[in-house]
Design an enzyme around this catalytic site. Structure first.
Site, PDB file in Angstrom:
ATOM      1  N   LEU A  15       0.817  -1.216   0.000  1.00  0.00           N
ATOM      2  CA  LEU A  15       0.000   0.000   0.000  1.00  0.00           C
ATOM      3  C   LEU A  15       0.848   1.263   0.000  1.00  0.00           C
ATOM      4  O   LEU A  15       0.438   2.296  -0.525  1.00  0.00           O
ATOM      5  CB  LEU A  15      -0.925   0.016   1.228  1.00  0.00           C
ATOM      6  N   GLN A  17       5.225   2.805   0.967  1.00  0.00           N
ATOM      7  CA  GLN A  17       6.576   2.485   1.422  1.00  0.00           C
ATOM      8  C   GLN A  17       7.312   3.758   1.795  1.00  0.00           C
ATOM      9  O   GLN A  17       7.211   4.776   1.095  1.00  0.00           O
ATOM     10  CB  GLN A  17       7.349   1.741   0.327  1.00  0.00           C
ATOM     11  N   GLY A  18       8.031   3.718   2.920  1.00  0.00           N
ATOM     12  CA  GLY A  18       8.824   4.851   3.368  1.00  0.00           C
ATOM     13  C   GLY A  18      10.233   4.416   3.703  1.00  0.00           C
ATOM     14  O   GLY A  18      10.653   3.286   3.409  1.00  0.00           O
ATOM     15  N   THR A  20      11.578   3.905   6.622  1.00  0.00           N
ATOM     16  CA  THR A  20      11.733   2.993   7.754  1.00  0.00           C
ATOM     17  C   THR A  20      10.705   1.874   7.801  1.00  0.00           C
ATOM     18  O   THR A  20      10.816   0.973   8.640  1.00  0.00           O
ATOM     19  CB  THR A  20      11.648   3.777   9.081  1.00  0.00           C
ATOM     20  N   ALA A  21       9.705   1.895   6.924  1.00  0.00           N
ATOM     21  CA  ALA A  21       8.653   0.877   7.008  1.00  0.00           C
ATOM     22  C   ALA A  21       7.910   0.767   5.687  1.00  0.00           C
ATOM     23  O   ALA A  21       7.970   1.654   4.833  1.00  0.00           O
ATOM     24  CB  ALA A  21       7.676   1.218   8.136  1.00  0.00           C
ATOM     25  N   SER A  22       7.212  -0.349   5.542  1.00  0.00           N
ATOM     26  CA  SER A  22       6.325  -0.583   4.401  1.00  0.00           C
ATOM     27  C   SER A  22       4.949  -0.948   4.939  1.00  0.00           C
ATOM     28  O   SER A  22       4.831  -1.575   5.999  1.00  0.00           O
ATOM     29  CB  SER A  22       6.861  -1.711   3.516  1.00  0.00           C
ATOM     30  N   LYS A  38       1.777  -2.148   9.142  1.00  0.00           N
ATOM     31  CA  LYS A  38       2.993  -1.368   8.911  1.00  0.00           C
ATOM     32  C   LYS A  38       4.163  -2.169   9.450  1.00  0.00           C
ATOM     33  O   LYS A  38       4.277  -2.376  10.669  1.00  0.00           O
ATOM     34  CB  LYS A  38       2.886  -0.007   9.597  1.00  0.00           C
ATOM     35  N   ASP A 170       4.201  15.823   9.761  1.00  0.00           N
ATOM     36  CA  ASP A 170       4.258  15.338   8.366  1.00  0.00           C
ATOM     37  C   ASP A 170       2.861  15.318   7.754  1.00  0.00           C
ATOM     38  O   ASP A 170       2.434  14.334   7.149  1.00  0.00           O
ATOM     39  CB  ASP A 170       4.896  13.948   8.309  1.00  0.00           C
TER      40      ASP A 170
END
Length: 750
Positions: A15, A17-18, A20-22, A38, A170
């Site tokens: 869904l 992606q960043g 530090t996490a997906s 997450k 953010d």
């Protein structure tokens, strides 16, 4: 496949992606319920421990309908990675909504208000209460004992979330998820609290998070430009992000755009945001090394009504402020957004302007305040405002509550009549065909996708405008039709009263003088009065003829209106534009899929080229339909509407003058009738006395009463006077209706 104790997901169901996490779409192993998980990667564990657990703690602390819910914190079986199990929002994010070609120029007003409500709710968490009280203008003062009209007021969400004293850091459209409620309504929820932290009233922070287009300039300077500076940041940095997000939602584009884009010209991006004049809400650079252009209003392509824009622009101007000392605090921001959300919308179609207005008003305000708000948008002074609703005059008493205003919609508004005769300007809009890109001959999957998306966005804007223009034509015709029907009713009523007066006058004039009156002094007065009544009868006859001519003119106008209404209903340009869009959308979706591929085979490339040709042909046809059918018909209708409006104004003024004349003639006739009745009454009384004296001298051959002819005449005059009084009442009532339609042309507008 990956799993925790209770949840299962496939890595293909990504869904987001960043760093530090997906985030993946997952299912509960027992119930099959869809959730979002997450999953934190290895890089996330390099952060300090307190940073790693901060998101868990924040989400556990928050509980609000516009925040993505945290269900559980689990670990994967093998690598024992931390997993947040959260509410799944199936309709993407606000960013995906804005990225859709349908919303290339911003959200429709109804959807934007939903976003504003949700953002206002959840962003109370952006910080603790300000130390200074909010500066609320008089228009926001509440009536004692008056509660907010909406159970989902921004204040309720603010009170809950502000208690937690959290700054998100953010906020952007990509972090506002969307799902559909049970009744098909949009619900937006804030997510991704990885950068969030608790912050006390006067506490500052120095760490930098966020997405650069939405970053406060002070944070942008350190995070993007990498310039050393000793600034600390407060909770109001979220307000800047909210401002950029709201502008993006309202217009479909970012407020600050240097030449080449924000990511390519970072120094200029910083310069635009820091050099922005007070009150400006957007800044662009259209040429390389060119000047900066500032905007103090939302662009003409924005779909929000001017009524909402007038409420929103001051908010944007005061939260898109670089200096924190000049920027609004959260109390002021939420006071102003709550004020918008608690208002009701009254739809007003100005017949003289041919424009539909959205008037935002509090239900507890008086109608006098509503009339002033109408004046601000239409420039029609309150004393010259007359309203029709569903074919009838709608009387608005200034001292009453605005709750007495009829419930309106965009398709069933109040129709505003003005005494001023002006040329209708119609809707101001920008032709979607301006500045649309063209395909390059060479196959470039990414460039072709981008071009198709821009052209398709222009096509959807053309569809929205075409619907708006057609609806405007319908409202013009309907409003004029109601005016004609009202004036015809006035004509019938005035004509009926005039004919009644003529009938009574004819009856009076047709009565012969009685025997014995030829020797009396009153004969001359009677003759004069009858001559005066005869002149009045002739004047009323001319009025009757004039009213009949007006009826004929109105009947002809009514026939023209019905003919044009049938033509508008038979218009199929909307369906033709929609057909082109559906075909273009299929090609666009194929381009969207193809851009993710490294390349195309020979046959696929040939098909791709043909699709570009077909897409361009459909786009040309669509824009041609819009310009040569929709716009031209609309412009023609404005010219015709202006001519008809002049006829309506002339007819209204003519009816007013005729009505005044009939009233004056009636008053004069009534006076003459009363004088004539008195004279005849005196004659009758004198004859009776003479007969009585004669009877005392010698026995009468007949009874000592006046002659039957004289008695009948006196009774007839008395009856006629009573009828004329009723007639005067009818004319006064009729004149009030006419006066309600118009004021003297020389009357000032303000």
């Amino acid at each position: 496949m990956q799993s925790t104790v209770n949840y299962l997901w496939h890595t293909d169901d990504l869904l987001g992606q960043g760093a530090t996490a997906s985030v993946y779409k997952a299912r509960n192993k027992k119930s099959g319920e869809l959730v979002a998980v997450k999953v934190f990667n290895t890089a996330s564990y390099l952060r300090p421990r307190e940073v790693q657990v901060r998101e868990f703690e924040v989400l556990r602390k928050l509980n609000h309908q516009n925040i993505v819910k945290l269900f559980a914190v689990e670990e994967t079986g093998g690598s024992r990675q931390k997993v947040l199990v959260m509410e799944y929002c199936s309709s993407g994010s606000l960013l995906s909504v804005l990225e859709s070609p349908e919303n290339a120029f911003g959200l429709p007003e109804e959807e934007f208000l939903v976003v504003l409500r949700c953002v206002a709710h959840v962003n109370a968490l952006s910080g603790p209460k300000d130390s200074l009280p909010p500066k609320v203008s008089p228009r926001h003062e509440a009536v004692p004992g008056q509660r907010a009209s909406s159970p989902l007021s921004a204040v309720a969400g603010m009170n809950h979330l502000r208690e937690n004293g959290i700054v998100h850091r953010d906020i952007k459209p990509g972090n506002i998820l969307r799902l559909l409620g049970e009744e098909g309504q949009s619900i937006y929820k804030l997510t991704d609290f990885g950068a969030a932290r608790e912050l006390d009233d006067d506490e500052k922070f120095v760490s930098v998070y966020g997405t650069e287009e939405y970053l406060h300039p002070d944070m942008y300077e350190r995070a993007v430009l990498r310039k050393p500076q000793q600034k600390t940041f407060g909770v109001t940095v979220d307000l800047w992000s909210i401002g950029v997000t709201l502008y993006h939602a309202a217009t479909g584009s970012l407020p600050f755009v240097p030449f080449g884009g924000p990511r390519r010209n970072k120094e200029m991006m910083y310069r635009i945001t820091t050099e922005k004049p007070a009150g400006a809400i957007a800044g662009t650079q259209k040429e390389e090394n060119g000047p900066l252009e500032w905007s103090y209003t939302l662009p003409v392509t924005c779909r929000l009504s001017l009524g909402l824009q007038s409420q929103l622009v001051p908010i944007l101007a005061n939260i898109l402020e670089v200096e924190q000392a000049k920027c609004w605090g959260f109390d002021q921001f939420f006071a102003e957004t709550s004020d918008i959300l608690q208002r009701v919308i009254v739809h007003v179609f100005s017949l003289s302007q041919a424009v539909l207005h959205h008037v935002y008003i509090h239900a507890h305000n008086t109608i006098a305040i509503f009339l002033e708000a109408v004046y601000e948008q239409t420039r029609v002074a309150p004393q010259h405002q007359k309203f029709l609703f569903e074919g009838h005059f709608w009387v608005l008493e200034p001292n009453l509550s605005a709750q007495h205003i009829a419930h309106t919609t965009a398709s069933s508004p109040l129709t505003l009549l003005s005494t001023a005769s002006e040329t209708p300007k119609g809707l101001a809009f920008k032709d979607p065909a301006q500045d649309i890109p063209k395909f390059f001959p060479k196959v470039d999957l990414q460039a072709d996708y981008t071009t198709a998306k821009s052209v398709l966005g222009a096509g959807y804007q053309a569809l929205w405008l075409a619907r708006t223009l057609l609806a405007g034509q319908e409202l013009m015709l309907r409003g004029l039709y109601w005016c004609v029907e009202t004036f015809q009713a006035t004509c019938r009523r005035t004509l009926e009263v005039t004919r009644m007066a003529l009938l009574f006058l004819s009856s009076s004039l047709g009565t012969e003088s009685v025997a014995g009156m030829t020797e009396m002094q009153e004969l001359k007065k009677v003759t004069e009065l009858r001559s005066r009544l005869r002149a009045l009868a002739e004047a009323l006859s001319r009025c009757s003829h004039s009213i009949t001519e007006s009826q004929t003119s109105l009947s002809n106008l009514r026939s023209e209106l019905l003919k044009n209404r049938d033509q508008v209903h038979a218009d199929r340009s909307i369906q033709q534009i929609q057909y082109c869009l559906d075909k273009m959308n299929l090609i666009y979706k194929q381009f969207k899929k193809s851009r993710m591929r490294p390349g195309l085979g020979y046959n696929e490339e040939q098909i791709h080229k043909l699709d570009k040709v077909n897409f361009s042909r459909l786009a040309k046809r669509l824009l041609q339909l819009f310009q040569e059918t929709c716009v031209q018909k609309y412009q023609t209708s404005l010219v015709t509407h202006g001519r008809w409006m002049r006829e309506v104004h002339e007819t209204r003024n003519h009816l007013r003058m005729v009505g005044c004349s009939v009233a004056a003639y009636n008053t004069e006739a009534q006076g003459a009738q009363e004088s004539l009745s008195k004279i005849l009454d005196q004659v009758s009384h004198q004859l009776l006395q003479d007969r009585t004296r004669e009877a005392q001298v010698s026995p009468p051959l007949t009874a000592p009463y006046p002659s039957p002819a004289l008695t009948d005449l006196v009774l007839q005059m008395q009856e006629l006077c009573e009828e004329m009084k009723l007639l005067a009442f009818d004319l006064q009532d009729n004149n009030r209706v006419i006066e309600g339609l118009s004021r003297p042309p020389s009357a000032p507008d303000s």
